[in-house]
Design a protein around this motif. Structure first.
Motif, PDB file in Angstrom:
ATOM      1  N   MET A 122      -4.719   7.475   9.421  1.00  0.00           N
ATOM      2  CA  MET A 122      -4.524   8.841   8.939  1.00  0.00           C
ATOM      3  C   MET A 122      -4.142   8.869   7.466  1.00  0.00           C
ATOM      4  SD  MET A 122      -5.355  10.628  11.531  1.00  0.00           S
ATOM      5  CE  MET A 122      -4.854  12.278  11.023  1.00  0.00           C
ATOM      6  N   GLU A 123      -3.603   7.770   6.967  1.00  0.00           N
ATOM      7  CA  GLU A 123      -3.266   7.670   5.540  1.00  0.00           C
ATOM      8  C   GLU A 123      -4.488   7.342   4.690  1.00  0.00           C
ATOM      9  OE1 GLU A 123      -0.242   4.735   5.475  1.00  0.00           O
ATOM     10  OE2 GLU A 123       1.309   6.054   6.328  1.00  0.00           O
ATOM     11  N   GLY A 124      -5.624   7.065   5.339  1.00  0.00           N
ATOM     12  CA  GLY A 124      -6.857   6.844   4.597  1.00  0.00           C
ATOM     13  C   GLY A 124      -7.452   5.461   4.710  1.00  0.00           C
ATOM     14  N   CYS A 125      -6.877   4.591   5.538  1.00  0.00           N
ATOM     15  CA  CYS A 125      -7.425   3.248   5.699  1.00  0.00           C
ATOM     16  C   CYS A 125      -8.584   3.268   6.697  1.00  0.00           C
ATOM     17  CB  CYS A 125      -6.340   2.286   6.187  1.00  0.00           C
ATOM     18  SG  CYS A 125      -5.018   2.012   4.982  1.00  0.00           S
ATOM     19  N   ASP A 126      -9.688   2.644   6.321  1.00  0.00           N
ATOM     20  CA  ASP A 126     -10.846   2.568   7.210  1.00  0.00           C
ATOM     21  C   ASP A 126     -10.766   1.383   8.162  1.00  0.00           C
ATOM     22  OD1 ASP A 126     -13.144   4.608   6.495  1.00  0.00           O
ATOM     23  OD2 ASP A 126     -12.212   4.034   4.600  1.00  0.00           O
ATOM     24  N   ILE A 127     -10.032   0.346   7.770  1.00  0.00           N
ATOM     25  CA  ILE A 127      -9.880  -0.846   8.600  1.00  0.00           C
ATOM     26  C   ILE A 127      -8.407  -1.221   8.633  1.00  0.00           C
ATOM     27  CG2 ILE A 127     -10.537  -3.260   8.929  1.00  0.00           C
ATOM     28  CD1 ILE A 127     -13.038  -2.653   7.225  1.00  0.00           C
ATOM     29  N   VAL A 128      -7.870  -1.367   9.840  1.00  0.00           N
ATOM     30  CA  VAL A 128      -6.471  -1.775  10.002  1.00  0.00           C
ATOM     31  C   VAL A 128      -6.455  -3.014  10.893  1.00  0.00           C
ATOM     32  CG1 VAL A 128      -4.160  -1.092  10.692  1.00  0.00           C
ATOM     33  CG2 VAL A 128      -5.757   0.641   9.841  1.00  0.00           C
ATOM     34  N   TYR A 129      -5.992  -4.117  10.343  1.00  0.00           N
ATOM     35  CA  TYR A 129      -5.968  -5.385  11.074  1.00  0.00           C
ATOM     36  C   TYR A 129      -4.670  -5.535  11.856  1.00  0.00           C
ATOM     37  CZ  TYR A 129      -9.702  -6.642   7.799  1.00  0.00           C
ATOM     38  OH  TYR A 129     -10.860  -6.669   7.065  1.00  0.00           O
ATOM     39  N   GLY A 130      -4.791  -5.944  13.114  1.00  0.00           N
ATOM     40  CA  GLY A 130      -3.623  -6.339  13.887  1.00  0.00           C
ATOM     41  C   GLY A 130      -3.359  -7.812  13.641  1.00  0.00           C
ATOM     42  N   VAL A 131      -2.208  -8.137  13.091  1.00  0.00           N
ATOM     43  CA  VAL A 131      -1.895  -9.502  12.663  1.00  0.00           C
ATOM     44  C   VAL A 131      -0.660 -10.001  13.402  1.00  0.00           C
ATOM     45  CG1 VAL A 131      -1.354 -11.005  10.705  1.00  0.00           C
ATOM     46  CG2 VAL A 131      -2.847  -9.014  10.380  1.00  0.00           C
ATOM     47  N   ARG A 132      -0.752 -11.189  13.953  1.00  0.00           N
ATOM     48  CA  ARG A 132       0.381 -11.789  14.666  1.00  0.00           C
ATOM     49  C   ARG A 132       1.475 -12.208  13.685  1.00  0.00           C
ATOM     50  NH1 ARG A 132      -2.103 -16.154  18.834  1.00  0.00           N
ATOM     51  NH2 ARG A 132       0.116 -16.420  19.192  1.00  0.00           N
ATOM     52  N   ARG A 133       2.726 -11.905  14.049  1.00  0.00           N
ATOM     53  CA  ARG A 133       3.848 -12.337  13.212  1.00  0.00           C
ATOM     54  C   ARG A 133       4.069 -13.836  13.314  1.00  0.00           C
ATOM     55  NH1 ARG A 133       6.443  -7.477  15.141  1.00  0.00           N
ATOM     56  NH2 ARG A 133       6.693  -5.982  13.443  1.00  0.00           N
TER      57      ARG A 133
END
Length: 317
Positions: A122-133
């Motif tokens: 919603m902030e404008g990112c087209d791709i959001v990666y899920g990254v393991r800590r």
């Protein structure tokens, strides 16, 4: 972004009968909450992609589709592998959603990271990666090999996100751009960063598998790593070239040494050095041919231009 997005959750499935009902229960509860909060549209859904499973996975998907909300299904005619199944799911939803999240069915990826992914979208990112800590749930062997793999990919010049698998959110236009990539040797972790657009990372802790067995034994992981390197980098071929140059240089100095020994009449009879040289050079040649052959094999697969998958049945709402 002002419009409440239609969210599609794409879940590749291969022999997941032991975990599928629990997966749908947890995802449905999450979608209920997000819908109640007005963060996603009521038309949002979950697409389960059956990758030619030989157990009751597809039967369970059909039952979920008929008797529960959100559940949709795509049945592939044969087992085509995780990456192709995921691509099939994304291709099926690209015109039916505003954003899609891909996640495995084994419940190891934390679904509670999805709300934060939506915030970044919603902030404008087209791709959001899920990254393991971290990788505490992995064995020492898997942690070590995974670290070596990511470092190797970086050395080879392949763009990838460290500790990111295939848990990500993509906007509709990002999915449409991804579907324009026509290669058959899929390595989505390397393909998605090539799209461009604004990206972000969301960090989460990975859980142990809820039930069932891992579908990525060592042999599959090794093949996946080889595909990732050879699909995105020509550095192995260049390394062969420089290795050949080094061996030519060594051979030159060995020749000089041999001539010196010959003219000084100081030659020592023996065959050990000759045999070692033959085996060493022969081994290098075979390894080099194998690496070059890997690329030629991929060219062979690409030029045939066969379909990545065949759809047998699609269940939508």
């Amino acid at each position: 972004m002002e419009k409440t997005p239609v969210l599609a959750v794409v879940v590749p499935c291969y022999k997941e009968e032991a975990v599928l009902c629990e997966t749908h229960k947890r995802l449905s509860q999450l979608l209920d909450r997000l819908t109640a909060e007005g963060r996603i549209a009521p038309e949002s859904y979950i697409l389960y992609v059956n990758d030619g499973s030989t157990d009751h996975t597809w039967s369970i998907i059909k039952d979920l589709h008929q008797n529960t909300p959100y559940a949709c299904g795509l049945n592939l005619a044969a087992n085509v592998g995780h990456q192709n199944a995921l691509m099939a799911g994304l291709n099926a939803v690209k015109e039916r959603c505003d954003a899609a999240i891909s996640i495995d069915a084994d419940l190891q990826d934390d679904i509670n990271a999805i709300p934060e992914m939506l915030e970044r979208y919603m902030e404008g990112c087209d791709i959001v990666y899920g990254v393991r800590r971290e990788r505490k749930t992995d064995t020492l062997f898997k942690r070590t090999t995974a670290l070596a793999f990511y470092r190797m990919m970086k050395i080879m010049g392949v763009k990838s996100i460290y500790n990111h698998a295939d848990y990500r959110l993509m906007s509709r236009r990002a999915i449409q751009q991804l579907c324009r990539f026509r290669e058959r040797n899929l390595y989505l972790r390397g393909m998605v960063p090539l799209i461009g657009y604004q990206t972000a990372c969301v960090y989460y802790n990975r859980d142990k598998r809820f039930a069932g067995e891992s579908k990525y034994p060592f042999k599959k992981m090794l093949n996946f790593a080889i595909d990732g390197i050879t699909s995105f980098s020509v550095k192995p071929v260049r390394m062969i070239f420089w290795l050949g140059c080094i061996f030519i240089l060594i051979a030159f100095f060995v020749t000089l040494w041999t001539l010196r020994v010959y003219y000084l009449h100081d030659a020592v009879p023996g065959w050990a050095s000759l045999i070692i040289s033959i085996w060493l050079v022969g081994g290098v040649v075979l390894v080099s041919l194998g690496i070059v052959g890997e690329y030629i094999g991929k060219i062979y697969i690409e030029v045939k231009d066969r379909p990545r998958y065949n759809e047998e049945e699609l269940l939508l709402r």
